[in-house]
Write a protein that holds these residues in place. Sequence first.
Motif, PDB file in Angstrom:
ATOM      1  N   TYR A 231     -44.380  18.212 -14.928  1.00 47.67           N
ATOM      2  CA  TYR A 231     -45.573  18.059 -15.756  1.00 47.67           C
ATOM      3  C   TYR A 231     -46.708  18.953 -15.265  1.00 47.67           C
ATOM      4  O   TYR A 231     -47.349  19.641 -16.054  1.00 47.67           O
ATOM      5  CB  TYR A 231     -46.051  16.601 -15.773  1.00 47.67           C
ATOM      6  CG  TYR A 231     -45.267  15.709 -16.694  1.00 47.67           C
ATOM      7  CD1 TYR A 231     -44.923  16.107 -17.981  1.00 47.67           C
ATOM      8  CD2 TYR A 231     -44.880  14.440 -16.287  1.00 47.67           C
ATOM      9  CE1 TYR A 231     -44.206  15.280 -18.826  1.00 47.67           C
ATOM     10  CE2 TYR A 231     -44.173  13.598 -17.131  1.00 47.67           C
ATOM     11  CZ  TYR A 231     -43.840  14.023 -18.402  1.00 47.67           C
ATOM     12  OH  TYR A 231     -43.141  13.199 -19.241  1.00 47.67           O
ATOM     13  N   HIS A 232     -46.984  18.930 -13.974  1.00 44.46           N
ATOM     14  CA  HIS A 232     -48.029  19.798 -13.422  1.00 44.46           C
ATOM     15  C   HIS A 232     -47.879  19.852 -11.903  1.00 44.46           C
ATOM     16  O   HIS A 232     -48.196  18.892 -11.207  1.00 44.46           O
ATOM     17  CB  HIS A 232     -49.419  19.299 -13.785  1.00 44.46           C
ATOM     18  CG  HIS A 232     -50.434  20.395 -13.818  1.00 44.46           C
ATOM     19  ND1 HIS A 232     -50.677  21.221 -12.739  1.00 44.46           N
ATOM     20  CD2 HIS A 232     -51.260  20.828 -14.799  1.00 44.46           C
ATOM     21  CE1 HIS A 232     -51.617  22.093 -13.061  1.00 44.46           C
ATOM     22  NE2 HIS A 232     -51.984  21.874 -14.312  1.00 44.46           N
ATOM     23  N   PRO A 233     -47.404  20.978 -11.367  1.00 48.25           N
ATOM     24  CA  PRO A 233     -47.092  21.075  -9.936  1.00 48.25           C
ATOM     25  C   PRO A 233     -48.279  20.923  -8.997  1.00 48.25           C
ATOM     26  O   PRO A 233     -48.101  20.622  -7.819  1.00 48.25           O
ATOM     27  CB  PRO A 233     -46.460  22.461  -9.795  1.00 48.25           C
ATOM     28  CG  PRO A 233     -46.825  23.201 -11.020  1.00 48.25           C
ATOM     29  CD  PRO A 233     -47.075  22.205 -12.098  1.00 48.25           C
ATOM     30  N   VAL A 234     -49.492  21.090  -9.480  1.00 49.84           N
ATOM     31  CA  VAL A 234     -50.632  20.952  -8.582  1.00 49.84           C
ATOM     32  C   VAL A 234     -50.848  19.493  -8.167  1.00 49.84           C
ATOM     33  O   VAL A 234     -51.406  19.226  -7.103  1.00 49.84           O
ATOM     34  CB  VAL A 234     -51.924  21.564  -9.184  1.00 49.84           C
ATOM     35  CG1 VAL A 234     -52.603  20.615 -10.151  1.00 49.84           C
ATOM     36  CG2 VAL A 234     -52.881  21.982  -8.085  1.00 49.84           C
ATOM     37  N   VAL A 235     -50.364  18.548  -8.968  1.00 53.39           N
ATOM     38  CA  VAL A 235     -50.552  17.127  -8.639  1.00 53.39           C
ATOM     39  C   VAL A 235     -49.742  16.732  -7.395  1.00 53.39           C
ATOM     40  O   VAL A 235     -50.318  16.203  -6.434  1.00 53.39           O
ATOM     41  CB  VAL A 235     -50.253  16.224  -9.857  1.00 53.39           C
ATOM     42  CG1 VAL A 235     -50.237  14.755  -9.478  1.00 53.39           C
ATOM     43  CG2 VAL A 235     -51.272  16.490 -10.963  1.00 53.39           C
ATOM     44  N   PRO A 236     -48.428  16.985  -7.338  1.00 51.26           N
ATOM     45  CA  PRO A 236     -47.720  16.653  -6.095  1.00 51.26           C
ATOM     46  C   PRO A 236     -48.169  17.510  -4.910  1.00 51.26           C
ATOM     47  O   PRO A 236     -48.181  17.040  -3.770  1.00 51.26           O
ATOM     48  CB  PRO A 236     -46.237  16.869  -6.422  1.00 51.26           C
ATOM     49  CG  PRO A 236     -46.193  17.549  -7.725  1.00 51.26           C
ATOM     50  CD  PRO A 236     -47.509  17.379  -8.398  1.00 51.26           C
ATOM     51  N   TYR A 237     -48.573  18.756  -5.156  1.00 55.86           N
ATOM     52  CA  TYR A 237     -49.105  19.599  -4.080  1.00 55.86           C
ATOM     53  C   TYR A 237     -50.353  18.946  -3.479  1.00 55.86           C
ATOM     54  O   TYR A 237     -50.476  18.809  -2.262  1.00 55.86           O
ATOM     55  CB  TYR A 237     -49.441  21.004  -4.612  1.00 55.86           C
ATOM     56  CG  TYR A 237     -50.328  21.801  -3.678  1.00 55.86           C
ATOM     57  CD1 TYR A 237     -49.799  22.412  -2.551  1.00 55.86           C
ATOM     58  CD2 TYR A 237     -51.694  21.920  -3.912  1.00 55.86           C
ATOM     59  CE1 TYR A 237     -50.601  23.127  -1.672  1.00 55.86           C
ATOM     60  CE2 TYR A 237     -52.511  22.631  -3.044  1.00 55.86           C
ATOM     61  CZ  TYR A 237     -51.964  23.236  -1.933  1.00 55.86           C
ATOM     62  OH  TYR A 237     -52.773  23.926  -1.072  1.00 55.86           O
ATOM     63  N   THR A 238     -51.268  18.533  -4.348  1.00 52.59           N
ATOM     64  CA  THR A 238     -52.506  17.901  -3.890  1.00 52.59           C
ATOM     65  C   THR A 238     -52.206  16.596  -3.165  1.00 52.59           C
ATOM     66  O   THR A 238     -52.816  16.309  -2.126  1.00 52.59           O
ATOM     67  CB  THR A 238     -53.450  17.656  -5.082  1.00 52.59           C
ATOM     68  OG1 THR A 238     -53.693  18.906  -5.740  1.00 52.59           O
ATOM     69  CG2 THR A 238     -54.762  17.040  -4.647  1.00 52.59           C
ATOM     70  N   ALA A 239     -51.277  15.816  -3.698  1.00 51.39           N
ATOM     71  CA  ALA A 239     -50.905  14.553  -3.052  1.00 51.39           C
ATOM     72  C   ALA A 239     -50.320  14.810  -1.661  1.00 51.39           C
ATOM     73  O   ALA A 239     -50.627  14.077  -0.715  1.00 51.39           O
ATOM     74  CB  ALA A 239     -49.914  13.788  -3.920  1.00 51.39           C
ATOM     75  N   ALA A 240     -49.512  15.850  -1.528  1.00 55.70           N
ATOM     76  CA  ALA A 240     -48.907  16.173  -0.230  1.00 55.70           C
ATOM     77  C   ALA A 240     -49.972  16.600   0.779  1.00 55.70           C
ATOM     78  O   ALA A 240     -49.978  16.128   1.924  1.00 55.70           O
ATOM     79  CB  ALA A 240     -47.853  17.265  -0.390  1.00 55.70           C
ATOM     80  N   ILE A 241     -50.880  17.467   0.356  1.00 56.97           N
ATOM     81  CA  ILE A 241     -51.961  17.910   1.242  1.00 56.97           C
ATOM     82  C   ILE A 241     -52.818  16.712   1.646  1.00 56.97           C
ATOM     83  O   ILE A 241     -53.173  16.547   2.820  1.00 56.97           O
ATOM     84  CB  ILE A 241     -52.830  19.000   0.557  1.00 56.97           C
ATOM     85  CG1 ILE A 241     -52.029  20.274   0.338  1.00 56.97           C
ATOM     86  CG2 ILE A 241     -54.107  19.273   1.342  1.00 56.97           C
ATOM     87  CD1 ILE A 241     -51.619  21.000   1.598  1.00 56.97           C
ATOM     88  N   TYR A 242     -53.131  15.855   0.685  1.00 58.84           N
ATOM     89  CA  TYR A 242     -53.935  14.660   0.957  1.00 58.84           C
ATOM     90  C   TYR A 242     -53.237  13.758   1.973  1.00 58.84           C
ATOM     91  O   TYR A 242     -53.867  13.309   2.942  1.00 58.84           O
ATOM     92  CB  TYR A 242     -54.174  13.895  -0.349  1.00 58.84           C
ATOM     93  CG  TYR A 242     -54.755  12.516  -0.146  1.00 58.84           C
ATOM     94  CD1 TYR A 242     -56.116  12.338   0.057  1.00 58.84           C
ATOM     95  CD2 TYR A 242     -53.938  11.392  -0.148  1.00 58.84           C
ATOM     96  CE1 TYR A 242     -56.650  11.073   0.251  1.00 58.84           C
ATOM     97  CE2 TYR A 242     -54.458  10.126   0.050  1.00 58.84           C
ATOM     98  CZ  TYR A 242     -55.818   9.971   0.250  1.00 58.84           C
ATOM     99  OH  TYR A 242     -56.333   8.724   0.449  1.00 58.84           O
ATOM    100  N   MET A 243     -51.956  13.509   1.768  1.00 58.80           N
ATOM    101  CA  MET A 243     -51.226  12.616   2.676  1.00 58.80           C
ATOM    102  C   MET A 243     -51.145  13.195   4.088  1.00 58.80           C
ATOM    103  O   MET A 243     -51.355  12.473   5.064  1.00 58.80           O
ATOM    104  CB  MET A 243     -49.829  12.324   2.124  1.00 58.80           C
ATOM    105  CG  MET A 243     -49.854  11.398   0.925  1.00 58.80           C
ATOM    106  SD  MET A 243     -48.251  11.129   0.153  1.00 58.80           S
ATOM    107  CE  MET A 243     -47.254  10.639   1.525  1.00 58.80           C
ATOM    108  N   ILE A 244     -50.854  14.476   4.195  1.00 54.08           N
ATOM    109  CA  ILE A 244     -50.780  15.117   5.512  1.00 54.08           C
ATOM    110  C   ILE A 244     -52.133  15.034   6.205  1.00 54.08           C
ATOM    111  O   ILE A 244     -52.222  14.680   7.386  1.00 54.08           O
ATOM    112  CB  ILE A 244     -50.297  16.580   5.394  1.00 54.08           C
ATOM    113  CG1 ILE A 244     -48.847  16.635   4.924  1.00 54.08           C
ATOM    114  CG2 ILE A 244     -50.468  17.319   6.717  1.00 54.08           C
ATOM    115  CD1 ILE A 244     -48.391  18.009   4.471  1.00 54.08           C
TER     116      ILE A 244
END
Length: 139
Positions: free
Chosen positions: A73-86
């Motif tokens: 749907y939109h790859p920036v969402v899981p990217y942002t979630a991953a950066i946030y979690m890390i």
Amino acid sequence: MDSENKGLYITGWILFVIVLIAFLLGEVFSISLSSITAPCLIHSLFGLYCPGCGGTRAVMSLMKGEILQSFIYHPVVPYTAAIYMIYMVTNTIQLVSKGKIKIGMKYKDIYLWIALFIIILNCFIKNIVYIGWGIRIIK
């Protein structure tokens, strides 16, 4: 932890609480995120994908644990979630260890530049596939 990172860290926890409350309210009252957002003006007027098209569905998919669907749907969402979690996990470890374990991720502008690149590339690819082959990646 310096003052800039401390502010980001506190903001991260506030964001976590807001998202958690929204998720729980959505589950309890069966409210869909897409039912409370406005339709995309660019998509409505021109039939093309805007830079944010698919973002709401990506968030909803990610909240259900559907990481691959969220990425489509939109790859920036899981990217942002991953950066946030890390960021949150490493800084929490550093804070709990009172600085003995210095693994806290620091803010860098490159993370935003990567997100911007992902947004532009996503919009470009989806519109090229639609214009060139008539295939709608997301409906």
